[in-house]
Scaffold this motif. Structure first.
Motif, mmCIF file in Angstrom:
data_model
loop_
_atom_site.group_PDB
_atom_site.id
_atom_site.type_symbol
_atom_site.label_atom_id
_atom_site.label_comp_id
_atom_site.label_asym_id
_atom_site.label_seq_id
_atom_site.Cartn_x
_atom_site.Cartn_y
_atom_site.Cartn_z
ATOM 1 N N ASP A 75 0.815 -1.210 0.000
ATOM 2 C CA ASP A 75 0.000 0.000 0.000
ATOM 3 C C ASP A 75 0.850 1.263 0.000
ATOM 4 N N LYS A 76 2.062 1.186 0.543
ATOM 5 C CA LYS A 76 2.973 2.338 0.486
ATOM 6 C C LYS A 76 3.417 2.617 -0.949
ATOM 7 N N PRO A 94 0.744 4.368 -4.537
ATOM 8 C CA PRO A 94 0.729 5.747 -5.053
ATOM 9 C C PRO A 94 1.951 6.069 -5.915
ATOM 10 N N ALA A 100 1.312 4.642 -9.330
ATOM 11 C CA ALA A 100 0.356 5.490 -10.049
ATOM 12 C C ALA A 100 1.032 6.763 -10.551
ATOM 13 N N GLU A 101 1.909 7.331 -9.746
ATOM 14 C CA GLU A 101 2.625 8.562 -10.130
ATOM 15 C C GLU A 101 3.469 8.355 -11.379
#
Length: 229
Positions: free
Chosen positions: A49-50, A53, A56-57
């Protein structure tokens, strides 16, 4: 072979370090694939989960694969047929690890099948000092970025800690007490790791004891419930 690049990531130290290495070197994969056995430590999902993102970036597609049947159904209840007679002779494959690595076999087949269906090159997180695994994983359609970079297992863990990964549960970092953060019920865990789980991760240890009762076979030569008494 297409130009599609997949990183096979378990969210352990080596594959996570490989993913950082690829992204930070300007060679981010097109896709990250994680095979979720359903028997991972909670810390594995936290580290995943870290990273989501960050993926996605960088426009990296994220895919999760799963066993055909739930892991613990296969372990405890799946009808297993005799190769000689074709008749069901037991229910459940039992412990995964040692001479019977049924979960690992299904995981490897699923990952390979997925990659080949897309004609992709796959990056595998094997460290430079894992000599036996290096030879097993050599293939035209696979890359070993950590080997190419000369990164050892210790290097990978240091890089991950520097990037904020901790694999922490019950107040301890799992890599401080376990040699490998594989499935929590993997039979390949050595006695030192099992003692560490009994002391630092009692909830998981109690689950192992419960599995011994359900399977009807000790995880090791002596039942876990008898150790330390």
């Amino acid at each position: 072979m297409s130009g599609w690049l997949i990183a096979s990531v378990s969210w352990g130290k080596d594959s996570t370090a490989m993913l950082h290495l690829l992204i930070e070197s300007g060679h981010a994969p097109d896709e990250v694939v994680f095979y979720d056995t359903g028997a991972e430590f909670d810390a594995i999902y936290a580290e995943r989960d870290k990273m989501l993102p960050i993926l996605a970036e960088h426009g990296v597609k994220y895919t999760e694969l799963h066993p055909r049947e739930p892991f613990f159904y296969s372990m405890l209840a799946r009808p297993v047929r005799s190769r000689a007679t074709g008749k069901v002779h037991k229910h459940g494959y039992g412990w995964c690890g040692g001479p019977c690595r049924w979960g690992t076999t299904e995981k490897t087949r699923a990952l390979d099948r997925y990659a080949k269906s897309r004609g992709a090159i796959v990056c595998v997180g094997i460290a430079a000092d894992e000599t036996r695994r290096i030879e097993r994983e050599r293939a035209e359609w696979k890359r070993l970025p950590l080997v190419e970079a000369g990164m050892t297992e210790a290097d990978c863990l240091e890089l991950c800690y520097e990037r904020g990964h901790t694999w922490e549960e019950c107040g301890v970092r799992l890599y401080d007490v376990l040699d490998r953060v594989s499935c929590w019920c993997c039979r390949n865990k050595n006695l030192k790791e099992l003692e560490a789980m009994r002391e630092h991760l009692p909830d998981y240890y109690e689950r192992l004891v419960a599995l011994e009762h359900a399977i009807g076979e000790p995880m090791k030569r002596r039942a876990l419930a008898e150790r330390g008494e």
